[in-house]
Design an enzyme around this catalytic site. Structure first.
Site, short mmCIF file in Angstrom:
data_model
loop_
_atom_site.label_atom_id
_atom_site.label_comp_id
_atom_site.label_asym_id
_atom_site.label_seq_id
_atom_site.Cartn_x
_atom_site.Cartn_y
_atom_site.Cartn_z
N SER A 1 7.13 7.90 0.36
CA SER A 1 5.67 7.92 0.32
C SER A 1 5.02 6.93 1.28
O SER A 1 3.90 7.16 1.74
CB SER A 1 5.18 7.63 -1.12
OG SER A 1 5.69 8.60 -2.01
N THR A 2 5.68 5.82 1.58
CA THR A 2 5.10 4.80 2.46
C THR A 2 6.13 4.37 3.51
O THR A 2 7.33 4.61 3.36
CB THR A 2 4.66 3.56 1.68
OG1 THR A 2 5.82 2.89 1.17
CG2 THR A 2 3.76 3.94 0.51
#
Length: 204
Positions: free
Chosen positions: A10-11
């Site tokens: 996600s990041t």
């Protein structure tokens, strides 16, 4: 029929080490890997670059394998959009770790359909709870006077508080100091640091 592996985080601060560990036997067997760049969890799987490339290269009967369900979808809307595409194209979707391991999530039977919808709802609830906890933490920090984020360099500095005189606050400390030294205390109302002006006599 071939296995195709999909990895996503996600990041930019996250890594895919845990996913690769769960998919290690398939990686060792040479299964092709499709990696999605760091994207928001609110972006649908069908709109992600890595997964779109995977769908362009799969064939009927191929199996898409992921380390855990959250790597592919995280909301009810996502799974409801994804499942019909997989079913229509004759693909399989399997999770390699967790409670859903070994189950074809692209199966169209009623039991799998119900289970997938419940799973998607749980993942969405989990994501919403994380967002809510983050908002509550920010509100609590602001209520306690803490400044979050970067400091604005153009914001004026708060006024400096006057330092009290020695031995007490304001003129009281000055008058006590004069008494200790045997001097006449300054007249009331005169600023504590204002010396007598030349040419004028100090009133008794």
């Amino acid at each position: 029929m071939a296995d195709r592996l999909y990895l996503r985080h996600s990041t930019d601060k996250q890594t895919d080490a845990r996913q690769r560990h769960a998919l290690a036997p398939l990686l060792a067997a040479g299964a092709p890997v499709y990696e999605g760049p760091a994207t928001s969890t609110r972006q649908l799987s069908l709109d992600r670059v890595g997964f779109t490339r995977l769908l362009n290269e799969v064939a009927v009967g191929d199996t898409i394998r992921i380390a855990d369900a959250a790597r592919l979808f995280s909301s009810v809307a996502d799974i409801l959009a994804l499942r019909p595409v997989l079913i229509r194209r004759g693909l399989h979707l399997r999770v390699e770790s967790g409670l859903l391991s070994g189950i074809d999530l692209a199966s169209d039977d009623p039991g799998t359909k119900m289970m997938v919808n419940v799973l998607a709802a749980v993942l969405e609830f989990q994501r919403d709870m994380i967002s809510e906890n983050t908002r509550e933490g920010v509100d609590a920090a602001e209520a306690s006077g803490k400044t979050l984020g970067r400091t604005d360099p153009h914001r004026p500095a708060p006024p400096r508080r006057a330092r009290p005189g020695p031995g007490g606050q304001g003129g009281q400390g000055v008058r006590r100091r004069h008494r200790r030294q045997g001097l006449r205390p300054p007249a009331p109302g005169r600023p504590e640091d204002d010396p007598p002006r030349s040419g004028r006599r100090r009133s008794p």
